[in-house]
Design a protein around this motif. Structure first.
Motif, mmCIF file in Angstrom:
data_model
loop_
_atom_site.group_PDB
_atom_site.id
_atom_site.type_symbol
_atom_site.label_atom_id
_atom_site.label_comp_id
_atom_site.label_asym_id
_atom_site.label_seq_id
_atom_site.Cartn_x
_atom_site.Cartn_y
_atom_site.Cartn_z
ATOM 1 N N LEU A 100 0.813 -1.212 0.000
ATOM 2 C CA LEU A 100 0.000 0.000 0.000
ATOM 3 C C LEU A 100 0.847 1.262 0.000
ATOM 4 C CD1 LEU A 100 -2.500 -1.223 2.731
ATOM 5 C CD2 LEU A 100 -2.721 -1.440 0.246
ATOM 6 N N GLY A 102 0.362 5.467 0.563
ATOM 7 C CA GLY A 102 -0.626 6.418 1.060
ATOM 8 C C GLY A 102 -0.015 7.663 1.642
ATOM 9 N N TYR A 115 -4.950 5.367 1.608
ATOM 10 C CA TYR A 115 -3.984 4.557 0.884
ATOM 11 C C TYR A 115 -4.656 3.724 -0.201
ATOM 12 C CZ TYR A 115 -5.791 1.443 4.457
ATOM 13 O OH TYR A 115 -6.628 0.750 5.290
ATOM 14 N N THR A 116 -3.851 3.219 -1.109
ATOM 15 C CA THR A 116 -4.295 2.323 -2.162
ATOM 16 C C THR A 116 -3.107 1.487 -2.615
ATOM 17 O OG1 THR A 116 -5.467 2.182 -4.281
ATOM 18 C CG2 THR A 116 -3.855 3.966 -4.045
ATOM 19 N N TRP A 149 -7.106 -5.178 -5.930
ATOM 20 C CA TRP A 149 -6.676 -3.801 -5.725
ATOM 21 C C TRP A 149 -7.393 -3.274 -4.490
ATOM 22 C CZ3 TRP A 149 -2.659 -1.711 -8.195
ATOM 23 C CH2 TRP A 149 -2.350 -0.382 -7.878
ATOM 24 N N THR A 150 -6.651 -2.589 -3.623
ATOM 25 C CA THR A 150 -7.157 -2.154 -2.333
ATOM 26 C C THR A 150 -7.271 -0.642 -2.261
ATOM 27 O OG1 THR A 150 -6.115 -4.063 -1.279
ATOM 28 C CG2 THR A 150 -6.701 -2.239 0.149
ATOM 29 N N PHE A 151 -8.373 -0.173 -1.659
ATOM 30 C CA PHE A 151 -8.586 1.243 -1.349
ATOM 31 C C PHE A 151 -8.977 1.310 0.120
ATOM 32 C CE2 PHE A 151 -10.002 0.296 -5.620
ATOM 33 C CZ PHE A 151 -9.358 1.246 -6.394
ATOM 34 N N ARG A 165 -11.161 -0.920 4.685
ATOM 35 C CA ARG A 165 -10.736 -0.953 3.291
ATOM 36 C C ARG A 165 -11.641 -1.834 2.437
ATOM 37 N NH1 ARG A 165 -4.996 -3.942 4.157
ATOM 38 N NH2 ARG A 165 -4.801 -2.100 5.448
ATOM 39 N N TYR A 166 -11.527 -1.598 1.140
ATOM 40 C CA TYR A 166 -12.268 -2.369 0.143
ATOM 41 C C TYR A 166 -11.272 -3.022 -0.795
ATOM 42 C CZ TYR A 166 -15.202 -3.351 -3.923
ATOM 43 O OH TYR A 166 -15.845 -3.966 -4.967
ATOM 44 N N GLU A 167 -11.454 -4.305 -1.043
ATOM 45 C CA GLU A 167 -10.598 -5.041 -1.972
ATOM 46 C C GLU A 167 -11.426 -5.456 -3.179
ATOM 47 O OE1 GLU A 167 -8.722 -8.378 -0.121
ATOM 48 O OE2 GLU A 167 -7.971 -7.177 1.556
ATOM 49 N N TYR A 168 -10.996 -5.025 -4.352
ATOM 50 C CA TYR A 168 -11.656 -5.392 -5.600
ATOM 51 C C TYR A 168 -10.860 -6.499 -6.272
ATOM 52 C CZ TYR A 168 -13.410 -5.202 -10.353
ATOM 53 O OH TYR A 168 -13.932 -5.543 -11.571
#
Length: 198
Positions: A100, A102, A115-116, A149-151, A165-168
């Motif tokens: 990550l 950020g 962060y991403t 991919w994480t946001f 966080r969200y993981e796509y």
């Protein structure tokens, strides 16, 4: 006199806020939490969110207003798949390695982070145990592994951190005896504790 004191206070606060991100720093800690996972929508199957868990370690190095945060943790991702009157529950266990990038704002031990970055997931299954998956993670063996991919955003309170966080999912997971495949998307909520910092 009051104006001078107020001005000096503001200047000291701004200096603290500025130097908090300019001076290089490093920290290491442990973290754990829960996730809600869901397959991406399919025409044939309906899915429901199910809770899983995660636990592991993190490191964070920063300076000049940015930070890099690699993590390594074991996670269990569960999902319920409905097809007509049939209901199947699938669980995926893996070693996850998010990388990550950020930024952080705040001062005096309290701050917010944004962060991403990519996440590599090394599956643990009947053909690969925890040691094998951890070995693949440490040697960055990407073959036949899953990507996401994480946001996210986080809050630091002294030694404690809270992250949401969200993981796509970028790669597809097989299900229905390997006849179908779909992406898994996750929401994670974790609590971390800083063990030491430099």
């Amino acid at each position: 006199m009051k104006k001078c004191i107020s001005f000096l206070t503001v200047c000291l606060l701004m200096a603290k806020l500025t130097t908090a991100q300019i001076i290089p720093s490093f920290e290491f800690g442990v973290k754990g939490g829960m996730n809600l996972s869901r397959f991406s929508h399919t025409a044939t199957f309906a899915t429901e969110n199910r809770a899983g868990y995660l636990g592991g370690i993190y490191a964070r190095a920063g300076g000049l207003g940015f930070n890099f945060q690699p993590e390594l943790y074991i996670t269990s991702k569960s999902v319920t798949v409905n097809s007509g009157s049939t209901q199947n529950k699938a669980t995926f266990t893996s070693i996850d390695l998010p990388l990550l990038l950020g930024t952080k704002i705040g001062a005096f031990g309290v701050g917010g982070r944004f962060y991403t970055g990519p996440l590599v997931s090394f599956a643990i299954n009947k053909d690969q145990n925890v040691g094998d998956a951890l070995g693949n993670a440490l040697h960055l063996n990407y073959k036949d592994q899953n990507l996401a991919w994480t946001f996210g955003a986080g809050l630091d309170l002294k030694k404690v951190s809270i992250d949401f966080r969200y993981e796509y999912g970028l790669t597809k997971q097989p299900y229905n005896n390997g006849n179908d495949e779909t992406r898994i998307n996750l929401f994670n909520l974790t609590l971390g504790y800083r063990l030491f910092s430099l």
